[in-house]
Write a protein that holds these residues in place. Structure first.
Motif, short mmCIF file in Angstrom:
data_model
loop_
_atom_site.label_atom_id
_atom_site.label_comp_id
_atom_site.label_asym_id
_atom_site.label_seq_id
_atom_site.Cartn_x
_atom_site.Cartn_y
_atom_site.Cartn_z
N LEU A 50 0.83 -1.20 0.00
CA LEU A 50 0.00 0.00 0.00
C LEU A 50 0.87 1.26 0.00
O LEU A 50 0.58 2.23 -0.71
CB LEU A 50 -0.94 -0.01 1.21
CG LEU A 50 -2.08 0.98 1.20
CD1 LEU A 50 -2.93 0.84 -0.05
CD2 LEU A 50 -2.94 0.79 2.44
N ALA A 51 1.95 1.24 0.76
CA ALA A 51 2.87 2.38 0.78
C ALA A 51 3.50 2.60 -0.59
O ALA A 51 3.65 3.74 -1.04
CB ALA A 51 3.95 2.16 1.83
N GLN A 56 3.60 5.79 -5.74
CA GLN A 56 3.30 5.99 -7.16
C GLN A 56 2.25 7.09 -7.35
O GLN A 56 2.40 7.96 -8.21
CB GLN A 56 2.80 4.68 -7.78
CG GLN A 56 2.52 4.79 -9.26
CD GLN A 56 2.09 3.47 -9.87
OE1 GLN A 56 2.08 2.43 -9.22
NE2 GLN A 56 1.74 3.50 -11.13
N GLU A 57 1.22 7.06 -6.53
CA GLU A 57 0.19 8.10 -6.60
C GLU A 57 0.80 9.48 -6.33
O GLU A 57 0.38 10.48 -6.91
CB GLU A 57 -0.92 7.83 -5.58
CG GLU A 57 -1.80 6.65 -5.92
CD GLU A 57 -2.80 6.34 -4.80
OE1 GLU A 57 -3.23 7.29 -4.10
OE2 GLU A 57 -3.14 5.16 -4.63
N ASP A 90 -4.97 10.41 3.57
CA ASP A 90 -6.23 10.17 2.85
C ASP A 90 -6.46 8.68 2.66
O ASP A 90 -7.59 8.20 2.79
CB ASP A 90 -6.22 10.87 1.49
CG ASP A 90 -6.32 12.39 1.60
OD1 ASP A 90 -6.63 12.89 2.70
OD2 ASP A 90 -6.07 13.06 0.57
N LYS A 91 -5.41 7.94 2.34
CA LYS A 91 -5.53 6.49 2.13
C LYS A 91 -5.95 5.81 3.43
O LYS A 91 -6.82 4.95 3.43
CB LYS A 91 -4.21 5.92 1.61
CG LYS A 91 -4.25 4.45 1.31
CD LYS A 91 -5.24 4.10 0.23
CE LYS A 91 -4.70 4.39 -1.15
NZ LYS A 91 -5.59 3.96 -2.23
N LEU A 92 -5.34 6.20 4.55
CA LEU A 92 -5.70 5.59 5.83
C LEU A 92 -7.15 5.86 6.21
O LEU A 92 -7.80 5.04 6.85
CB LEU A 92 -4.80 6.12 6.95
CG LEU A 92 -3.40 5.56 7.02
CD1 LEU A 92 -2.65 6.17 8.21
CD2 LEU A 92 -3.38 4.05 7.13
N ASP A 96 -12.25 2.14 1.73
CA ASP A 96 -11.67 0.90 1.20
C ASP A 96 -10.57 0.36 2.10
O ASP A 96 -10.47 -0.83 2.35
CB ASP A 96 -11.10 1.13 -0.21
CG ASP A 96 -12.18 1.39 -1.24
OD1 ASP A 96 -13.34 1.00 -0.99
OD2 ASP A 96 -11.85 1.96 -2.30
N PHE A 97 -9.71 1.25 2.60
CA PHE A 97 -8.62 0.82 3.46
C PHE A 97 -9.18 0.25 4.76
O PHE A 97 -8.74 -0.80 5.22
CB PHE A 97 -7.67 1.98 3.77
CG PHE A 97 -6.56 1.61 4.70
CD1 PHE A 97 -5.50 0.85 4.26
CD2 PHE A 97 -6.59 2.01 6.03
CE1 PHE A 97 -4.47 0.50 5.12
CE2 PHE A 97 -5.58 1.66 6.89
CZ PHE A 97 -4.51 0.90 6.45
N LYS A 98 -10.14 0.93 5.37
CA LYS A 98 -10.71 0.45 6.62
C LYS A 98 -11.40 -0.90 6.44
O LYS A 98 -11.30 -1.78 7.29
CB LYS A 98 -11.69 1.49 7.18
CG LYS A 98 -10.98 2.72 7.70
CD LYS A 98 -11.94 3.77 8.19
CE LYS A 98 -11.17 5.00 8.66
NZ LYS A 98 -12.04 6.07 9.07
N ASN A 99 -12.07 -1.08 5.30
CA ASN A 99 -12.70 -2.36 5.03
C ASN A 99 -11.68 -3.46 4.80
O ASN A 99 -11.88 -4.60 5.20
CB ASN A 99 -13.64 -2.26 3.83
CG ASN A 99 -14.91 -1.53 4.16
OD1 ASN A 99 -15.31 -1.43 5.32
ND2 ASN A 99 -15.56 -0.98 3.15
#
Length: 183
Positions: A50-51, A56-57, A90-92, A96-99
């Protein structure tokens, strides 16, 4: 651009090439800053894959937002670091991340923990760690939570049992103090 043939560029050369959308600048930018930005991201997002996605993002966002960079507001690296930090947070916070955290089985969690022990962030390379260590302890504590651990200002205020305004003031004071080292 002939300047891109060398491995490193000066900051103004990098900014100019980036803002003129010179495709060769991405390789140079990546080689110069990817490890430092990955360090920032991996402090917030501990899952390696994920990191790497967020890294990349980050470079895509830097490429797309290059025209918004203003050198009067700070250095290029600081601007890029803030992009990396904000995308990580934002990702954390994303649904989607929490799920995805709820759906991991125990075997994946064991290997996940093992992978994380290999990731290190070395702020000494940039000299940031020593500069932060020279700050007053109350300023250090706020910076640690907000910039290194990804807490929001509200979360940091709750964790430190301080009013929100005090947290924001301490962040501002810490940034002012750190900027004195770069002028």
């Amino acid at each position: 651009m002939t300047a891109l043939k060398k491995l490193t560029l000066t900051e103004p050369e990098l900014v100019q090439a980036l803002q003129s959308k010179d495709p060769a600048v991405l390789k140079t930018l990546y080689s110069m800053y990817s490890s430092s930005l990955y360090g920032v991201i991996s402090r917030i997002i501990t899952h390696t894959e994920l990191a790497e996605d967020v890294l990349q993002e980050t470079f895509v966002k830097i490429w797309q937002s290059a025209t918004h960079y203003d050198n009067t507001k700070g250095r290029l690296f600081t601007w890029m670091m803030n992009i990396a930090r904000n995308l990580s947070i934002d990702k954390l916070r994303s649904k989607d991340f929490k799920n995805s955290l709820k759906n991991q089985d125990i075997e994946n969690n064991v290997s996940f923990v093992d992978e994380q022990n290999k990731v290190t962030f070395n702020p000494d390379v940039l000299g940031v760690k020593q500069l932060v260590e020279n700050l007053k302890p109350d300023l250090q504590a706020v910076l640690d939570l907000v910039y290194y651990k990804g807490f929001t200002h509200v979360e940091a205020a709750e964790k430190l049992d301080l009013p929100l305004g005090t947290v924001k003031t301490r962040i501002r004071l810490a940034i002012i103090e750190l900027r004195r080292n770069f002028n």
